[in-house]
Scaffold this active site. Structure first.
Site, PDB file in Angstrom:
ATOM      1  N   TRP A 184      31.601  38.338  33.689  1.00  0.00           N
ATOM      2  CA  TRP A 184      30.680  37.712  32.512  1.00  0.00           C
ATOM      3  C   TRP A 184      31.324  36.940  31.828  1.00  0.00           C
ATOM      4  O   TRP A 184      30.728  36.487  30.591  1.00  0.00           O
ATOM      5  CB  TRP A 184      30.121  39.524  31.636  1.00  0.00           C
ATOM      6  CG  TRP A 184      31.300  40.243  31.773  1.00  0.00           C
ATOM      7  CD1 TRP A 184      31.378  41.329  32.515  1.00  0.00           C
ATOM      8  CD2 TRP A 184      32.512  40.325  30.645  1.00  0.00           C
ATOM      9  NE1 TRP A 184      32.881  42.240  32.190  1.00  0.00           N
ATOM     10  CE2 TRP A 184      33.314  41.277  31.230  1.00  0.00           C
ATOM     11  CE3 TRP A 184      32.867  39.311  29.935  1.00  0.00           C
ATOM     12  CZ2 TRP A 184      34.263  41.597  30.367  1.00  0.00           C
ATOM     13  CZ3 TRP A 184      34.032  39.728  29.003  1.00  0.00           C
ATOM     14  CH2 TRP A 184      34.638  40.902  29.343  1.00  0.00           C
ATOM     15  N   SER A 262      38.224  42.597  37.867  1.00  0.00           N
ATOM     16  CA  SER A 262      39.396  43.686  37.421  1.00  0.00           C
ATOM     17  C   SER A 262      39.979  43.660  38.879  1.00  0.00           C
ATOM     18  O   SER A 262      39.711  43.751  40.000  1.00  0.00           O
ATOM     19  CB  SER A 262      38.857  44.936  36.676  1.00  0.00           C
ATOM     20  OG  SER A 262      37.836  45.554  37.623  1.00  0.00           O
ATOM     21  N   GLU A 284      40.207  37.098  42.799  1.00  0.00           N
ATOM     22  CA  GLU A 284      40.819  36.461  41.652  1.00  0.00           C
ATOM     23  C   GLU A 284      40.973  37.377  40.453  1.00  0.00           C
ATOM     24  O   GLU A 284      39.798  37.686  40.071  1.00  0.00           O
ATOM     25  CB  GLU A 284      40.006  35.058  41.228  1.00  0.00           C
ATOM     26  CG  GLU A 284      40.834  34.033  40.441  1.00  0.00           C
ATOM     27  CD  GLU A 284      40.419  34.249  38.815  1.00  0.00           C
ATOM     28  OE1 GLU A 284      41.358  35.439  38.363  1.00  0.00           O
ATOM     29  OE2 GLU A 284      39.758  33.940  38.380  1.00  0.00           O
ATOM     30  N   CYS A 319      40.730  35.108  32.018  1.00  0.00           N
ATOM     31  CA  CYS A 319      41.661  35.870  32.951  1.00  0.00           C
ATOM     32  C   CYS A 319      43.282  35.176  32.854  1.00  0.00           C
ATOM     33  O   CYS A 319      44.193  35.792  33.042  1.00  0.00           O
ATOM     34  CB  CYS A 319      41.207  35.572  34.370  1.00  0.00           C
ATOM     35  SG  CYS A 319      40.960  34.087  35.065  1.00  0.00           S
ATOM     36  N   GLU A 418      45.963  44.243  31.137  1.00  0.00           N
ATOM     37  CA  GLU A 418      45.223  43.411  30.419  1.00  0.00           C
ATOM     38  C   GLU A 418      44.294  43.842  29.525  1.00  0.00           C
ATOM     39  O   GLU A 418      43.426  44.701  29.850  1.00  0.00           O
ATOM     40  CB  GLU A 418      44.308  42.537  31.828  1.00  0.00           C
ATOM     41  CG  GLU A 418      43.552  41.435  31.401  1.00  0.00           C
ATOM     42  CD  GLU A 418      42.877  40.802  32.730  1.00  0.00           C
ATOM     43  OE1 GLU A 418      42.267  41.560  33.533  1.00  0.00           O
ATOM     44  OE2 GLU A 418      42.882  39.491  32.725  1.00  0.00           O
TER      45      GLU A 418
HETATM   46  P1  NDP Z   1      34.496  44.342  36.599  1.00  0.00           P
HETATM   47  O1  NDP Z   1      35.619  43.969  37.759  1.00  0.00           O
HETATM   48  O2  NDP Z   1      34.163  45.750  36.819  1.00  0.00           O
HETATM   49  O3  NDP Z   1      33.205  43.282  36.863  1.00  0.00           O
HETATM   50  C1  NDP Z   1      33.482  42.296  37.584  1.00  0.00           C
HETATM   51  C2  NDP Z   1      32.091  41.978  38.345  1.00  0.00           C
HETATM   52  O4  NDP Z   1      32.397  43.054  39.396  1.00  0.00           O
HETATM   53  C3  NDP Z   1      30.848  42.177  37.986  1.00  0.00           C
HETATM   54  O5  NDP Z   1      30.175  41.297  38.733  1.00  0.00           O
HETATM   55  C4  NDP Z   1      30.537  43.778  37.958  1.00  0.00           C
HETATM   56  O6  NDP Z   1      29.222  44.155  38.152  1.00  0.00           O
HETATM   57  C5  NDP Z   1      31.066  43.909  39.361  1.00  0.00           C
HETATM   58  N1  NDP Z   1      31.653  45.443  39.665  1.00  0.00           N
HETATM   59  C6  NDP Z   1      31.706  46.152  38.550  1.00  0.00           C
HETATM   60  N2  NDP Z   1      32.006  47.365  39.355  1.00  0.00           N
HETATM   61  C7  NDP Z   1      31.765  47.251  40.637  1.00  0.00           C
HETATM   62  C8  NDP Z   1      31.950  48.136  41.927  1.00  0.00           C
HETATM   63  N3  NDP Z   1      32.265  49.464  41.852  1.00  0.00           N
HETATM   64  N4  NDP Z   1      31.842  47.437  43.060  1.00  0.00           N
HETATM   65  C9  NDP Z   1      31.418  46.131  43.286  1.00  0.00           C
HETATM   66  N5  NDP Z   1      31.231  45.381  42.117  1.00  0.00           N
HETATM   67  C10 NDP Z   1      31.521  45.718  40.871  1.00  0.00           C
HETATM   68  O7  NDP Z   1      35.155  44.015  35.239  1.00  0.00           O
HETATM   69  P2  NDP Z   1      34.509  44.780  33.822  1.00  0.00           P
HETATM   70  O8  NDP Z   1      33.370  44.128  33.583  1.00  0.00           O
HETATM   71  O9  NDP Z   1      34.561  46.298  34.069  1.00  0.00           O
HETATM   72  O10 NDP Z   1      35.917  44.446  32.892  1.00  0.00           O
HETATM   73  C11 NDP Z   1      37.018  45.321  32.989  1.00  0.00           C
HETATM   74  C12 NDP Z   1      38.099  44.450  32.887  1.00  0.00           C
HETATM   75  O11 NDP Z   1      38.380  43.784  33.983  1.00  0.00           O
HETATM   76  C13 NDP Z   1      38.136  43.680  31.892  1.00  0.00           C
HETATM   77  O12 NDP Z   1      38.480  44.149  30.476  1.00  0.00           O
HETATM   78  C14 NDP Z   1      39.355  42.734  32.242  1.00  0.00           C
HETATM   79  O13 NDP Z   1      40.596  43.017  32.025  1.00  0.00           O
HETATM   80  C15 NDP Z   1      39.036  42.402  33.838  1.00  0.00           C
HETATM   81  N6  NDP Z   1      38.111  41.307  34.084  1.00  0.00           N
HETATM   82  C16 NDP Z   1      38.982  40.214  34.650  1.00  0.00           C
HETATM   83  C17 NDP Z   1      37.798  38.935  34.759  1.00  0.00           C
HETATM   84  C18 NDP Z   1      38.652  37.794  35.351  1.00  0.00           C
HETATM   85  O14 NDP Z   1      38.172  36.634  35.031  1.00  0.00           O
HETATM   86  N7  NDP Z   1      39.655  37.850  36.307  1.00  0.00           N
HETATM   87  C19 NDP Z   1      36.504  38.986  34.668  1.00  0.00           C
HETATM   88  C20 NDP Z   1      36.117  40.310  34.114  1.00  0.00           C
HETATM   89  C21 NDP Z   1      36.849  41.282  33.889  1.00  0.00           C
HETATM   90  P3  NDP Z   1      28.469  44.775  36.750  1.00  0.00           P
HETATM   91  O15 NDP Z   1      29.197  44.088  35.713  1.00  0.00           O
HETATM   92  O16 NDP Z   1      27.151  44.495  37.159  1.00  0.00           O
HETATM   93  O17 NDP Z   1      28.878  46.105  37.087  1.00  0.00           O
END
Ligand code: NDP
Length: 520
Positions: A184, A262, A284, A319, A418
Site C-alpha cells: 500500500w 512484510s 522484496e 522499504c 522495521e
Molecule cells: P503485508 O506484508 O501484510 O502486506 C503486503 C501485501 O501482502 C498486501 O497486498 C497484503 O494484502 C498482502 N497480504 C497480507 N497478508 C497476507 C497473507 N496472509 N497472505 C497473502 N498475502 C497477504 O504488510 P502490512 O500491510 O501488514 O504491513 C506490515 C509491515 O510490513 C509494515 O509495517 C512494513 O514493516 C512491512 N511492509 C513492507 C513493505 C515493503 O515495501 N517492503 C510494504 C508493506 C509493508 P492486504 O493488505 O489486502 O491484506
C-alpha cells in the site's frame, strides 16, 4: 522507493508540478471522479463471485471513500483461468514484439495523460501528499511501463559456441502466468514495477493490490485495456491478503509469484510454493537501512536534507527508508542541529494541500503500531528529540510528525525492527570499522547511504556494506536502469527494475540443433 537518483534536489528530478492541482481544484475534481470498484478479470469489471464488498477509507480523514469488491478464491480461479487462456492462445506472448511494445507505450502515455486523476485517487486512498502522487508517483509509474516496453524489441537471445555441426540457441520465454501481490505504500508504482517487466516479457498477470489501496490499480488496468492489452492478460483481484493473496500463493496454475511486503508474509509465499507447484517466488521485503555519516563531511545541510528524505518521505512508509542514522560522534550535534533546521520545510498535514510534505499513515492499526514503537524506544532508554505523537487528531486522520530518537544503541528494538513510519534512530560511532559493523548488524540488507568527502572511504565502505543498493552522498535507489533488490531477509529471487527484472519473469531455453549432412 523510486527516488530519482543523486543531486541536491531529489524531489525535483521527475516532478511535473504543472499538473499538481491546488487544494480547491483537487476537491472539485474529486467530486467528479468515477471510481472503479469491481474486480477486473478477462478485460472487464465484475463483482466478486459471492457479492461481498469491503470499505476503503481515506487515511487523512478516517472516512469511508467507497466500497470495493471483496474477491475470494473462486475469483482468483477465474482470473487465473483467463490469464492461462490468454497465455495458451498466445495473444500476448506471441504477438510481434513491436506490436506488444506499441501497446505498452500507449498505456504509458495514457497513464501520463491521466496522472492528475490517478494521483488524486492515490492521495485519498493512501494518504500520500498530492505533490508526490501527481508529481512523482504517476510519472514514475508511466516511466516504468515505458522503459520496459522500449526494451521489448532490443533484447536479444544468444547463440552458443557449440561444436561444428550443431547450432545452439539460448532464448528467453515468458514464464506463463504471473501472480503479483503488492503493498500500500506506493500502490501504482509497486504494481508497475511488477507489471512493466512481467508484461513486457509476454506473461499474463493476476495482481492483487493491498486492500487499503485498491483504487488506482483498477483504473490503471482499465487504461491498459483501452490501450490494447488483450483480454485476460492483465487481471486485478481486490480483497484481503489472507484470502486473495493466499489463493494466489497456493494456486497450482500460477507459475511465478512476485511479492512486495512484510518478511512474515513473504515467508508464507515460500511455504505455499513448496506445498503447491514449486512456483518461482520473487520477494522484496523491507529493511532497516543505515545512513552512515563520516566525520569529514563538509556540507551538513545537504546531509540533513538527504537524511530527512530517507526517513520522512512517504511518511517513512518505505522499504528502503534510511531509518538508522549512524553518525560519527564528533559530528552528531551538528547533524541533529541541521536536521532540526531541515524539518522546518517538512510540513505535516492535509495530503490534498500541495504544500504538504508528510501526509497520513495508512491506517489506524498502522498508526497504533508506529506509536507503540515510539513507546518501546522510550522504554529502551532512547532520548526522544522530536515528534513521537499523534497530531491533527481532530481531522480524523492518522498523522505523526517527524520523530527522532537520539542515544539509540543498535541492539534496541527501534534499531532492529522495521517501523515503517517517520521514526529515525540516531546511533553514534567512533571508527570506520565500527560504523560498518553497526550498519551490517541487521537481519535486512536492502539499501544504505554513505556520506563522506573521502573517495577512499566511500569505495571501501560501499564494498563492505551488505546491501543491494549503496548510495554515496545521497539517499537514492538509482533509477529505472538499475536493479533493485535486497540481501539477507530483504528478499531474494530476482530484482525489480532494469533488464534484470526481465530475467525474473522469463524461463531460459536451450535449443540444440544437429545439422544433417555437410557442405564440405
Ligand atoms: P503485508 O506484508 O501484510 O502486506 C503486503 C501485501 O501482502 C498486501 O497486498 C497484503 O494484502 C498482502 N497480504 C497480507 N497478508 C497476507 C497473507 N496472509 N497472505 C497473502 N498475502 C497477504 O504488510 P502490512 O500491510 O501488514 O504491513 C506490515 C509491515 O510490513 C509494515 O509495517 C512494513 O514493516 C512491512 N511492509 C513492507 C513493505 C515493503 O515495501 N517492503 C510494504 C508493506 C509493508 P492486504 O493488505 O489486502 O491484506
Amino acid at each position: 522507493m523510486v527516488l530519482p537518483n543523486v543531486t541536491d534536489a531529489p524531489f525535483e528530478v521527475l516532478m511535473t508540478d504543472t499538473l499538481i492541482p491546488d487544494r480547491e481544484a483537487a476537491v472539485a475534481e474529486l467530486g467528479g471522479l468515477t471510481l472503479r470498484t469491481n474486480l477486473f478479470i478477462d478485460g472487464g469489471f465484475r463483482p466478486a463471485r459471492d457479492g461481498r464488498r469491503f470499505v476503503t477509507e481515506n487515511p487523512a480523514t478516517g472516512q469511508s471513500i467507497t466500497d470495493v469488491a471483496e474477491g475470494g478464491a473462486a475469483d482468483v480461479d477465474a482470473a487465473v483461468a483467463a490469464a492461462r487462456s490468454a497465455a495458451d492462445r498466445g495473444v500476448w506472448a506471441r504477438m510481434d514484439p513491436g506490436a506488444r511494445k506499441r501497446i505498452l507505450l500507449a498505456w504509458a502515455d495514457s497513464i501520463d495523460a491521466h496522472a492528475r486523476e490517478l494521483g488524486l485517487i492515490e492521495t485519498i486512498d493512501a494518504g500520500k501528499p498530492i505533490t508526490d502522487t501527481v508529481g512523482l508517483d504517476m510519472p514514475e509509474t508511466a516511466a516504468c511501463i515505458r522503459w520496459h516496453a522500449e526494451a521489448i524489441d532490443k533484447l536479444y537471445g544468444q547463440v552458443a559456441p557449440s561444436p561444428e555441426g550443431t547450432v545452439a540457441t539460448i532464448t528467453r520465454e515468458p514464464v506463463g502466468v504471473v501472480g503479483a501481490v503488492v503493498p500500500w505504500n506506493y500502490p501504482a508504482q509497486m504494481a508497475a514495477w511488477k507489471l512493466g517487466p512481467a508484461l513486457a516479457t509476454g506473461n499474463s498477470v493476476v495482481i492483487k493490490p493491498a486492500s487499503t489501496t485498491s483504487l488506482s490499480l483498477l483504473r490503471l488496468a482499465e487504461l491498459g485495456a483501452e490501450a490494447g492489452i488483450p483480454d485476460g492478460v492483465l487481471n486485478v483481484v481486490t480483497g484481503p491478503g489472507d484470502t486473495v493473496g493466499a489463493a494466489i500463493g497456493r494456486h497450482p496454475d500460477i507459475d511465478c509469484v512476485a511479492f512486495t511486503g512484510s518478511t512474515e508474509v513473504g515467508r508464507r509465499f515460500l511455504a505455499w510454493s513448496a506445498e503447491s507447484n514449486l512456483k518461482r517466488v520473487l520477494l522484496e521485503l523491507g529493511g532497516k537501512s543505515p545512513q552512515i555519516v563520516f566525520g569529514d563531511v563538509t556540507e551538513m545541510a545537504h546531509v540533513a536534507a538527504q537524511a530527512a528524505v530517507a526517513i520522512f518521505w512517504n511518511m517513512g512508509e518505505n522499504c528502503s527508508a534510511g531509518s538508522r542514522l549512524i553518525v560519527h560522534r564528533s559530528r552528531k550535534d551538528a547533524l541533529l542541529e541541521a536536521l532540526r533546521e531541515e524539518l522546518a520545510s517538512w510540513p505535516v498535514g492535509d495530503p490534498l494541500d500541495p504544500s504538504t510534505k508528510i501526509g497520513a499513515l495508512i491506517s489506524k492499526p498502522h498508526l497504533d503500531r508506529v506509536l507503540a514503537y515510539v513507546q518501546v524506544g522510550r522504554e529502551e532508554g532512547a532520548r526522544l528529540v522530536t515528534g513521537g505523537e499523534r497530531i491533527l487528531e481532530e481531522t480524523g486522520g492518522y498523522f505523526v510528525g517527524p520523530t527522532i530518537f537520539d542515544g539509540v544503541r543498535n541492539d534496541m528494538r527501534i534499531a532492529r525492527e522495521e517501523i515503517f513510519g517517520p521514526v529515525l534512530s540516531v546511533i553514534e560511532f567512533d571508527t570506520e570499522a565500527e560504523a560498518v559493523a553497526i550498519a551490517n548488524d541487521t537481519a535486512y540488507g536492502l539499501a544504505a547511504s554513505i556520506y563522506t568527502d573521502d573517495l577512499n572511504v566511500a569505495h571501501r565502505v560501499a564494498r563492505d556494506l551488505r546491501a543491494g543498493t549503496v548510495a554515496v552522498n545521497a539517499y537514492a535507489e538509482g533509477d529505472m536502469t538499475t536493479p533493485f533488490g535486497g540481501y539477507k531477509q530483504s528478499g531474494f529471487g530476482g530484482h525489480d527494475k532494469s533488464v534484470h527484472a526481465h530475467d525474473q519473469y522469463t524461463e531460459m531455453k536451450t535449443t540444440w540443433i544437429v545439422l544433417r549432412g555437410s557442405s564440405r
